[in-house]
Enzyme design. Structure first.
Site, PDB file in Angstrom:
ATOM      1  N   GLY A  37       0.826  -1.209   0.000  1.00 52.50           N
ATOM      2  CA  GLY A  37       0.000   0.000   0.000  1.00 52.50           C
ATOM      3  C   GLY A  37       0.857   1.256   0.000  1.00 52.50           C
ATOM      4  N   SER A  38       0.383   2.284   0.692  1.00 53.73           N
ATOM      5  CA  SER A  38       1.009   3.602   0.601  1.00 53.73           C
ATOM      6  C   SER A  38       2.440   3.658   1.125  1.00 53.73           C
ATOM      7  CB  SER A  38       0.156   4.638   1.330  1.00 53.73           C
ATOM      8  OG  SER A  38      -1.037   4.875   0.602  1.00 53.73           O
ATOM      9  N   THR A  39       2.845   2.684   1.942  1.00 51.21           N
ATOM     10  CA  THR A  39       4.239   2.678   2.394  1.00 51.21           C
ATOM     11  C   THR A  39       5.197   2.504   1.213  1.00 51.21           C
ATOM     12  OG1 THR A  39       4.159   0.301   2.845  1.00 51.21           O
ATOM     13  CG2 THR A  39       3.674   1.779   4.683  1.00 51.21           C
ATOM     14  N   LYS A  41       4.967   4.069  -1.547  1.00 46.91           N
ATOM     15  CA  LYS A  41       5.113   5.347  -2.249  1.00 46.91           C
ATOM     16  C   LYS A  41       6.515   5.925  -2.094  1.00 46.91           C
ATOM     17  CE  LYS A  41       0.199   6.543  -2.100  1.00 46.91           C
ATOM     18  NZ  LYS A  41      -0.866   7.279  -1.404  1.00 46.91           N
TER      19      LYS A  41
END
Length: 222
Positions: A37-39, A41
């Site tokens: 997920g966003s980690t 990014k």
């Protein structure tokens, strides 16, 4: 150096023979894959900064973006209007990262940075049972969702830890290890000292410092 590692469910290593479920012995930190997920990014951001493509004051339209036949959304489906890329980072905007990773960085360079950060191979940590991540994008929409850690990117916790440590270490991807020294049990003298090992320079020290600064703002400006 890995100073601590924990898993659940757990078991008592002194009485491991009494445990029936072999899955209890699985070290999830190195042997389980998950969608980051966003980690994830971090990879897109670091690549864009390294290539000189991240302008924190440049604006874009948040909310949704069309990639081929798919419409991808921010977690806030209507978005926050027209905002800067730095604001998009702070709000964890998926649209911002699709634009950074696909429109600016390109699919090929995104793949290169995913590989540089170590997600296509094992870290070779000094423990048994490690698996590699699975990176398998084929279509534009899959590359787009990969920019924010969903879809065809699944990784291990140790890979993700090593990637973040690379930014903390001035852009150097380090070999993670559990053993620090091997001692003679009688004399206490060091027989083998395990030294830090650099796997590769992923991004420049300047990029690492910039990315660290941007990430700090994500929490400090809330």
């Amino acid at each position: 150096e890995i100073l601590g590692m924990a898993n659940t469910p757990t078991f008592n290593p002194n009485t491991y023979g009494t445990f029936k479920d072999q899955s209890d012995f699985r070290n999830g930190a190195i042997a389980s894959r998950y969608e980051p997920g966003s980690t994830f990014k971090l990879v897109t951001l670091a690549g864009a900064v390294e290539e000189g493509l991240f302008n924190p004051t440049e604006t874009y339209q948040s909310g949704s973006i069309k990639v081929s036949d798919r419409v991808l959304h921010d977690h806030n489906l209507v978005g926050w209007g027209k905002i800067t890329f730095l604001e998009g980072l702070k709000r964890s905007s998926n649209v911002a990262f699709v634009k950074l990773g696909i429109e600016k960085l390109t699919q090929a360079k995104l793949s290169t940075y995913i590989e540089k950060f170590g997600f296509t191979q094992k870290t070779n940590i000094d423990m048994p049972g490690e698996v590699s991540g699975l990176i398998d994008m084929k279509y534009p929409s899959e590359y787009a969702t990969a920019t924010y850690g969903q879809g065809k990117v699944v990784v291990t916790a140790i890979q993700q830890t090593a990637a973040y440590a690379a930014i903390a270490n001035g852009g150097k991807l380090m070999w993670p290890h559990i053993v620090k020294d091997i001692l003679d049990p009688k004399t206490g003298k060091v027989i083998t000292a395990v030294e830090p090992q650099v796997v590769r320079q992923v991004v420049s020290p300047q990029t690492a410092a910039q990315v660290s600064g941007y990430l700090e703002q994500v929490v400090s400006d809330q």
